[in-house]
Structures are given as C-alpha cells and as structure tokens.
Design a protein around this motif. Structure first.
Motif, mmCIF file in Angstrom:
data_model
loop_
_atom_site.group_PDB
_atom_site.id
_atom_site.type_symbol
_atom_site.label_atom_id
_atom_site.label_comp_id
_atom_site.label_asym_id
_atom_site.label_seq_id
_atom_site.Cartn_x
_atom_site.Cartn_y
_atom_site.Cartn_z
ATOM 1 N N ARG A 161 0.848 -1.195 0.000
ATOM 2 C CA ARG A 161 0.000 0.000 0.000
ATOM 3 C C ARG A 161 0.883 1.244 0.000
ATOM 4 O O ARG A 161 1.992 1.220 0.556
ATOM 5 C CB ARG A 161 -0.877 0.038 1.251
ATOM 6 N N VAL A 163 2.224 4.200 1.559
ATOM 7 C CA VAL A 163 2.322 4.923 2.840
ATOM 8 C C VAL A 163 3.611 5.735 2.784
ATOM 9 O O VAL A 163 4.532 5.378 2.049
ATOM 10 C CB VAL A 163 2.386 3.960 4.052
ATOM 11 N N TYR A 179 9.432 0.229 23.943
ATOM 12 C CA TYR A 179 9.371 -0.860 24.924
ATOM 13 C C TYR A 179 10.612 -0.913 25.799
ATOM 14 O O TYR A 179 10.555 -1.347 26.942
ATOM 15 C CB TYR A 179 9.134 -2.200 24.221
ATOM 16 N N PHE A 206 2.948 -8.779 17.806
ATOM 17 C CA PHE A 206 1.947 -7.717 17.706
ATOM 18 C C PHE A 206 2.378 -6.635 16.725
ATOM 19 O O PHE A 206 1.621 -6.251 15.827
ATOM 20 C CB PHE A 206 1.687 -7.097 19.079
ATOM 21 N N ASP A 209 2.452 -7.778 13.106
ATOM 22 C CA ASP A 209 1.083 -7.927 12.607
ATOM 23 C C ASP A 209 0.454 -6.572 12.303
ATOM 24 O O ASP A 209 -0.080 -6.328 11.221
ATOM 25 C CB ASP A 209 0.252 -8.677 13.645
ATOM 26 N N LEU A 210 0.540 -5.654 13.263
ATOM 27 C CA LEU A 210 -0.100 -4.337 13.100
ATOM 28 C C LEU A 210 0.489 -3.573 11.924
ATOM 29 O O LEU A 210 -0.244 -3.057 11.065
ATOM 30 C CB LEU A 210 0.049 -3.514 14.382
ATOM 31 N N ILE A 211 1.806 -3.507 11.872
ATOM 32 C CA ILE A 211 2.454 -2.668 10.863
ATOM 33 C C ILE A 211 2.355 -3.278 9.467
ATOM 34 O O ILE A 211 2.050 -2.580 8.502
ATOM 35 C CB ILE A 211 3.927 -2.398 11.257
ATOM 36 N N THR A 213 0.099 -5.413 8.354
ATOM 37 C CA THR A 213 -1.289 -5.274 7.920
ATOM 38 C C THR A 213 -1.566 -3.834 7.506
ATOM 39 O O THR A 213 -2.250 -3.576 6.510
ATOM 40 C CB THR A 213 -2.252 -5.686 9.043
ATOM 41 N N GLY A 214 -1.022 -2.893 8.296
ATOM 42 C CA GLY A 214 -1.179 -1.476 7.974
ATOM 43 C C GLY A 214 -0.600 -1.126 6.611
ATOM 44 O O GLY A 214 -1.039 -0.188 5.957
ATOM 45 N N CYS A 215 0.412 -1.908 6.179
ATOM 46 C CA CYS A 215 1.033 -1.672 4.876
ATOM 47 C C CYS A 215 0.377 -2.507 3.775
ATOM 48 O O CYS A 215 0.867 -2.553 2.643
ATOM 49 C CB CYS A 215 2.527 -2.009 4.929
ATOM 50 N N ARG B 161 -10.348 -6.160 13.593
ATOM 51 C CA ARG B 161 -9.469 -7.328 13.649
ATOM 52 C C ARG B 161 -9.042 -7.584 15.093
ATOM 53 O O ARG B 161 -8.933 -6.645 15.885
ATOM 54 C CB ARG B 161 -8.203 -7.089 12.830
ATOM 55 N N PRO B 162 -8.783 -8.822 15.448
ATOM 56 C CA PRO B 162 -8.278 -9.104 16.797
ATOM 57 C C PRO B 162 -6.814 -8.709 16.930
ATOM 58 O O PRO B 162 -5.951 -9.307 16.302
ATOM 59 C CB PRO B 162 -8.441 -10.620 16.927
ATOM 60 N N VAL B 163 -6.564 -7.657 17.710
ATOM 61 C CA VAL B 163 -5.190 -7.267 18.053
ATOM 62 C C VAL B 163 -5.143 -7.084 19.563
ATOM 63 O O VAL B 163 -6.165 -6.824 20.191
ATOM 64 C CB VAL B 163 -4.764 -5.949 17.372
ATOM 65 N N ASP B 164 -3.964 -7.204 20.142
ATOM 66 C CA ASP B 164 -3.824 -7.031 21.599
ATOM 67 C C ASP B 164 -4.190 -5.585 21.972
ATOM 68 O O ASP B 164 -3.482 -4.649 21.584
ATOM 69 C CB ASP B 164 -2.382 -7.339 21.996
ATOM 70 N N LEU B 166 -4.116 -3.781 24.759
ATOM 71 C CA LEU B 166 -3.130 -3.030 25.540
ATOM 72 C C LEU B 166 -1.986 -2.554 24.660
ATOM 73 O O LEU B 166 -1.590 -1.390 24.696
ATOM 74 C CB LEU B 166 -2.600 -3.914 26.680
ATOM 75 N N GLN B 167 -1.441 -3.468 23.848
ATOM 76 C CA GLN B 167 -0.317 -3.088 22.975
ATOM 77 C C GLN B 167 -0.749 -2.057 21.957
ATOM 78 O O GLN B 167 0.058 -1.203 21.542
ATOM 79 C CB GLN B 167 0.258 -4.311 22.266
ATOM 80 N N LEU B 168 -2.011 -2.090 21.552
ATOM 81 C CA LEU B 168 -2.498 -1.090 20.602
ATOM 82 C C LEU B 168 -2.430 0.303 21.227
ATOM 83 O O LEU B 168 -1.922 1.251 20.624
ATOM 84 C CB LEU B 168 -3.932 -1.408 20.183
ATOM 85 N N ASP B 209 -3.998 6.417 9.219
ATOM 86 C CA ASP B 209 -4.089 5.449 8.122
ATOM 87 C C ASP B 209 -3.416 4.131 8.473
ATOM 88 O O ASP B 209 -4.015 3.057 8.355
ATOM 89 C CB ASP B 209 -3.442 6.057 6.872
ATOM 90 N N LEU B 210 -2.179 4.214 8.958
ATOM 91 C CA LEU B 210 -1.422 2.990 9.251
ATOM 92 C C LEU B 210 -2.103 2.156 10.331
ATOM 93 O O LEU B 210 -2.290 0.948 10.190
ATOM 94 C CB LEU B 210 0.002 3.342 9.697
ATOM 95 N N ILE B 211 -2.474 2.813 11.427
ATOM 96 C CA ILE B 211 -2.992 2.068 12.573
ATOM 97 C C ILE B 211 -4.396 1.540 12.307
ATOM 98 O O ILE B 211 -4.705 0.383 12.607
ATOM 99 C CB ILE B 211 -2.937 2.937 13.840
ATOM 100 N N THR B 213 -5.821 0.903 9.407
ATOM 101 C CA THR B 213 -5.695 -0.195 8.449
ATOM 102 C C THR B 213 -5.154 -1.438 9.148
ATOM 103 O O THR B 213 -5.623 -2.553 8.901
ATOM 104 C CB THR B 213 -4.761 0.200 7.291
ATOM 105 N N GLY B 214 -4.189 -1.226 10.021
ATOM 106 C CA GLY B 214 -3.633 -2.341 10.780
ATOM 107 C C GLY B 214 -4.678 -3.040 11.624
ATOM 108 O O GLY B 214 -4.559 -4.229 11.931
#
Lengths: 222, 222
Positions: A161, A163, A179, A206, A209-211, A213-215, B161-164, B166-168, B209-211, B213-214
């Motif tokens: 995508r 970005v 972290y 995590f 997966d997030l990043i 998918t975001g891309c 979507r299922p994401v953690d 807390l980490q989000l 957008d990134l988050i 979409t993620g």
DNA sequence: GTCTATATCCGGATAGAC
DNA sequence: GTCTATCCGGATATAGAC
C-alpha cells in the motif's frame, strides 16, 4: 574497545594478556557510567557513584577518563556503533513482507537486549542532541533516505500500500524503542515485573502484525 | 494554578487583582523550569538559569519554591493533569474507526502543542519514574485497563481485527509522543527546521491510516 | 514582594605517595 | 596501575536590607 583477536600477545585462556586489565576496567566503567547517566543525566551523574557501581575507587575512573565529557562521549559513541551494526536491512529485491518483518524483529531484539543503551540514546536526543548533531544530519539521514527509497520502490511496483516511507521507518523505531525506553511504564501496565521471553515474542508478533497489515501486507507466519 | 473564574475580586480586565502577579510569576517560573529540566535533567538544572529564563532574580524563584524538589514536582503534577485532561476517549457504543481516529488525532495534537511537557514526562519515565510510581500503577493503569476493555468489546463483536488491545494503546502513545520527544531527530530526517501545520496534518493522517488499516478498519476521510 | 550578599555543601579534577 | 588527600568552582539555600 577490545583488542584485535589477532593480537599475538593473546593467550588461549585470555589470562595474563597485557592490556587485559585495562580492557576489563574500561568495559566495567563504561557500563556503570551508562546506567548512572540514564538515571541522573549528564550533569547529575557523579564520578563517585560511577566508581561505586564499577567497584573501583574514584581516582581510577579519572585515570582512564580524565574528563567527564570523554567518558560520556565514549559511551555514546559505542551506542551509535551498536545501533549502526544492525542497520543494514531492506533491499529492493527482498520480499517486502519478509524484509519489514525481519527489520521489526531485529529492532525489537536490539531494544530488549540493550535497554540502557536505548535509554541513553533517547535521553541525548530528547535533551536536544548536543553531541549527535553531526550523526543525525549525516550518517543517519543518508541511511534513512536510502531505506525510504527502497520502500518507495516497493510502492511504485505495487507490492505494498502507498504509505509515507519516512514516517513508516520512524514509526517502527518509535514503537520498538518505546518498549525499552518506557519499560517502567509498560511493565506496570502489563502487570509484570520484567519482560520474559514470552512477552518479547508477544510484542514482536503484535508489532509485525499491526504494521504489516497497515502496509497491506500479509504477516509471515513466524 | 490560576484562581477560580468566580473569584469576586476579579476585575474585567484582570488588572490589579490580588494574587495576579503571583499567578503570573508561578506560570513563568514553571515554564522556564520545565525547559531547563528537559535540557539538563533534574540535578543538572540550575536555579540561576531557571531564574534567567524567567527573567527574574534567583532569590525570587526560591521565594515561590523554597526547595528545588517542590518546583520539579509541581511541574510534573501539572503535566500529569494536562495528560489526564485529554484522556476520556473511547466508549463501547462509538464507531471503532471514528473513535480510534479521534483518539490518535487528540494525542498528536497534544504532543505538538506541548512538546516540552511530553519530553519532561518521557525523561521522568526513562530515568526510572522515581516520582510517578503511584500514578503509573494507580490512575493510569485503571484508565488503560478500561480502554483496553472497550477495544476488546469491539473485537468480540467482530467490529475490528483481533489485536492485543493493551499493545495497541501503548503503540498509539509510542508513535504520537515520539514526534514531540524526538523532534530533534525527526525534523533532521524530514529536512525541516520545525513542524508546520502541514507536517502536523501529514503525520496525523499517516498514523491514522497505518494504525486503522492495521486494525482492519477503514480510515475515515478527514 | 524583591533583591544582594553570603554560608554551606558537593562534585570534578589534580598532586603525589605507594 | 592504584589510591589518599586536597583544591576549587559552582550550586543550593538562607539571612536580612529595602
């Protein structure tokens, strides 16, 4: 920081090698100094406490590092070298998903392995980076521009995508380093006393997966 | 920090109000102190330089804040209050995409409006949060747990979507605050001298957008 | 409420014996 | 290479005049 491995004076056991005591002391002092600088800042750090942490008399620290500045800059330099050592990821031919996942995991790993280094680097930047101006607008800028170019090439080829490549790299740094730097906060929120191997895996998964998918990429199964 | 707006002594212009000089001085000193603490750390900060920044004689600072600690803790307390003031987002009934987008933009806005506050908070956490232990495992933990519950409810209802969860939340904080805390680095990489309105928009858009979409959500058109 | 002068302490740095 | 004793600048904090 350590002598060349081809030093002819070296013995198999490492004992009795000239300069060995010196190297060990240097390492001990620099580790102690990093922790002290993180906790109290440059000015607030005391040579006496650094010596105490290192288990050496104060005058010994002055013997190896006559000026406090030298000590601080040595520590900072070592951290920059450590950061650069894991900086050679992302090639145009790579599979975007694989390459980005590898990049994220490598950064997560670095953060969890060297939290103190990450924190000291953060402190320096937050305080206005008085000792890193050249690095930021030199080496680092070059490196980021090159990697952003790779990401842009992937986008142009329709492999991910669209970005903003620069912001993507910045965000990966932001999340992974967070972290380490904010462990005091994150651990409290997670209800843990310190990170274990499972937590590290969970976090790497995590973020990947997030990043990804975001891309618009399919996260590779790890 | 300021007197109640219903204070009967207040005059329409705000002039001649008893305590007005005091309030102004307090504000000036605390802003000056925040900048000084960020640049030099708690120990490294000098009352003299704080006074200079505030345009007041040193003894005046001691008049309002007899101990350096009091001054530091007042500043920190004000920052925590500021942070809490924008903390009431995310309800279960909300549309996930709308709510998360609003949350992200609100955090971005806060970071760009109060970079010094964000930096001082960061320094405190990185240095081991000696003055924020209670806050981290009290108020903040509660708040995060509640919001994570909301996100989890959305996931359970199949609305994202299922994401953690807390980490989000942690990642949203990490990315948004990074632009304030590491502005020295980010600006150099972007080739800018400071953020303008356009850059702020660009960054808010990118992160939304990134988050989103993620999270498998459609980013709302802003 | 403002400001000058000063007491007191602490930390970086050095000298020099061992 | 190690360590004790000491100098000296600088910072917090206070006393007291205005």
């Amino acid at each position: 920081m350590s002598v060349s491995s081809f030093d002819p004076r070296a013995t198999p056991t490492g004992a009795y090698r000239p300069g060995r005591i010196r190297d060990e002391n240097l390492n001990t002092i620099m580790s102690a100094a990093a922790a002290e600088f993180v906790q109290h800042g440059y000015r607030g750090a005391s040579i006496q406490r650094i010596a105490d942490r290192a288990g050496l008399p104060k005058a010994n620290v002055h013997y190896y590092f006559p000026r406090k500045t030298h000590l601080y800059q040595s520590v900072l330099k070592e951290i920059v070298a450590l950061w650069n050592s894991e900086l050679d990821e992302l090639q145009v031919d790579d599979d975007p998903a694989q390459a980005l996942a590898r990049f994220i995991r490598s950064k997560v790993r670095l953060s969890f392995l060297h939290p103190t280094a990450s924190k000291l680097f953060a402190l320096e930047i937050i305080s206005g980076a008085p000792n890193l101006q050249a690095y930021l607008s030199g080496e680092l800028r070059e490196w980021v521009a090159a990697r952003a170019g790779v990401v842009q090439a992937w986008i142009d080829a329709g492999r991910m995508r669209p970005v903003d490549p620069l912001q993507l790299i910045v965000s990966i740094w932001a999340t992974t380093q967070h972290y380490a730097d904010f462990d005091e906060q994150v651990l409290k929120l997670m209800g843990k006393r310190r990170y274990d191997a499972a937590a590290m895996e969970q976090i790497a998964d995590f973020l990947t997966d997030l990043i990804l998918t975001g891309c618009g990429l399919e996260p590779p199964v790890s």
